[in-house]
Scaffold this motif. Sequence first.
Motif, short mmCIF file in Angstrom:
data_model
loop_
_atom_site.label_atom_id
_atom_site.label_comp_id
_atom_site.label_asym_id
_atom_site.label_seq_id
_atom_site.Cartn_x
_atom_site.Cartn_y
_atom_site.Cartn_z
N UNK A 100 0.82 -1.21 0.00
CA UNK A 100 0.00 0.00 0.00
C UNK A 100 0.86 1.26 0.00
N UNK A 101 0.35 2.31 -0.65
CA UNK A 101 1.02 3.62 -0.67
C UNK A 101 0.36 4.49 0.39
N UNK A 102 1.16 5.01 1.31
CA UNK A 102 0.62 5.83 2.39
C UNK A 102 0.36 7.27 1.95
N UNK A 103 1.36 7.89 1.27
CA UNK A 103 1.25 9.32 0.95
C UNK A 103 2.01 9.63 -0.33
N UNK A 104 1.44 10.56 -1.12
CA UNK A 104 2.09 11.07 -2.32
C UNK A 104 2.04 12.59 -2.28
N UNK A 105 3.21 13.24 -2.45
CA UNK A 105 3.28 14.70 -2.53
C UNK A 105 3.70 15.10 -3.94
N UNK A 106 3.01 16.14 -4.47
CA UNK A 106 3.33 16.62 -5.81
C UNK A 106 3.43 18.14 -5.82
N UNK A 107 4.22 18.66 -6.74
CA UNK A 107 4.27 20.10 -6.98
C UNK A 107 3.82 20.36 -8.41
N UNK A 108 3.07 21.46 -8.59
CA UNK A 108 2.61 21.85 -9.92
C UNK A 108 2.48 23.36 -9.95
N UNK A 109 2.48 23.92 -11.15
CA UNK A 109 2.39 25.36 -11.33
C UNK A 109 0.94 25.79 -11.25
N UNK A 110 0.63 26.66 -10.28
CA UNK A 110 -0.74 27.11 -10.09
C UNK A 110 -1.11 28.13 -11.15
N UNK A 111 -2.43 28.30 -11.43
CA UNK A 111 -2.87 29.18 -12.51
C UNK A 111 -2.57 30.66 -12.24
N UNK A 112 -2.07 31.30 -13.29
CA UNK A 112 -1.79 32.74 -13.27
C UNK A 112 -2.48 33.35 -14.48
N UNK A 113 -3.19 34.48 -14.25
CA UNK A 113 -3.97 35.11 -15.31
C UNK A 113 -3.10 35.40 -16.52
N UNK A 114 -3.67 35.09 -17.69
CA UNK A 114 -2.98 35.36 -18.92
C UNK A 114 -2.03 34.27 -19.38
N UNK A 115 -1.78 33.30 -18.54
CA UNK A 115 -0.86 32.23 -18.89
C UNK A 115 -1.64 30.96 -19.31
#
Length: 508
Positions: free
Chosen positions: A336-351
């Motif tokens: 079993x997988x206990x935890x997964x952490x991810x990073x992603x670019x959050x939305x910015x207007x115009x992009x």
Amino acid sequence: MRKRFCSLLCALTLMFTLFAYLPQVVIKAGAADKFSGSFYMGYYDWDEVSGAKDYFVTFESNKQSGSFTTTKPEFKIADHFTYKGYLYSFKIYARNSSGKTIAESYLDYWSDTAEITGVKLSADLTKLEWDAFKGDYEEYHVNIFYPGGAGGFSVEKGVTSVNLLEKMADQNRPTGTYRVNVAADLSEGYTRRMGWSEEISFEYESQNKYVSKTSVTVDLPMVGQTPADITDAKIVINDGSENSSEYVRMYTLQWGEEDPDSSGYFQMFDNDVFKKDTEYRLQVMIYLKDGCYMDQGVAFDNGDYSSSVNGTDARMINLSALKQYYLEYKFTPKSPIDRVDLTLTEPVAGQAPNNTATVTKGEAKVTLVQWTENNLLADTFEAGKTYNARLVLSPLTGYTFTEDTKVYFNGKQAEVWALMPIFGGYKGNVVYTLDFDCKGASGRKKGDYNGDGVIGIDDLSVLKKAMINLVKLTGDDFNVMDVNSDGVLDLKDLTAMKRHMLNIKKLW
């Protein structure tokens, strides 16, 4: 001297006399050679016997007996055995030019099938009758041909009618179009069909239920669990056209651990632990209720893999009289997988959306990233709107998601949006989701011109001036005040900001 000569002469005469008779005595006392023949294309033939001038054939039946001579090692059966439905026995003697037997065949038999007449079947199937058979037989046999198979039953000699419906009800027979005929049987080393009737077709509606397909879903064990942890399965009969409880009396799950020294499996008990990197076998044993049967066509078709366990094709394997069967599934348990952490670019207007994400912790990988707004794929982010991030995550080999797996996007806990595929539940790919508010490039939300985190009088004042061209807004300033994103600064934007201030309809 004369006496001695007379005695010698008498002895020689006696000796020659004995030699003269000796060959005849040996032939009479010794057994003739045996040979066998075979039936072929309406003939009975055999290997030619060396020294034979002709062959003498004797035959006998309850209707006819006789003999004939042939010079060839064969004879045409129909020329001599003329009565159908009677069993003939016959023997062949090979004779030399002196008419003496030099070899003889083994006793053989022949019968030609006769017709059983007068076969009739009542409309309600309660009476199947026929004329008494004129020939040799020991019993009748009623032959039934039905969808997917054939069967029948015996009827004692002299009886010429039966209740077919009653016989059908006693046997495992499906609904469909049937054919029936009557045969007269005689056992002579093996069963001979001495007579046949014509076939009669009829429709039969069975009161039984039949299983042609079974789909099983089992929450498979993970590393560290035991068979006692997995006791339930979902069973679907015949694609769910009827409730499985109408068919299944009970089921059991039997687990086996691969034997590394053979091709077999050890039986597992309730407290045995499932180990990593080990193959196991699951057998789902299903027991049917009274009046329910496994479909015969499926049972005896070894190539039928239309059933399944957790979406994997499987055979229904008959155990006993089509009342019990099992499906087999092989697997290797996952951690079993206990935890997964991810990073992603959050939305910015115009992009435009950045459809990538990075796993910083956990035994998983990202297979797809999507940004949506109102369930539509986002093209360019707009300030003040809320966008939903959907990430398809796949467990690494040897691991699995569970209901307890925690997933975080940029430190914020995401939720499960969908399980992919359905079979296997969390053990397949899982779609996790989280909402993000879009800010302008300056960090301002829609309508918040001064960036103080609220829409107030100052913000309304700026919009009013822009509407009458007292001030000119461009770039991010324009996007912030164009709250409905229609490309125009007008009363619609002003009204939307006032409704937000009055808590009638929030912009964010």
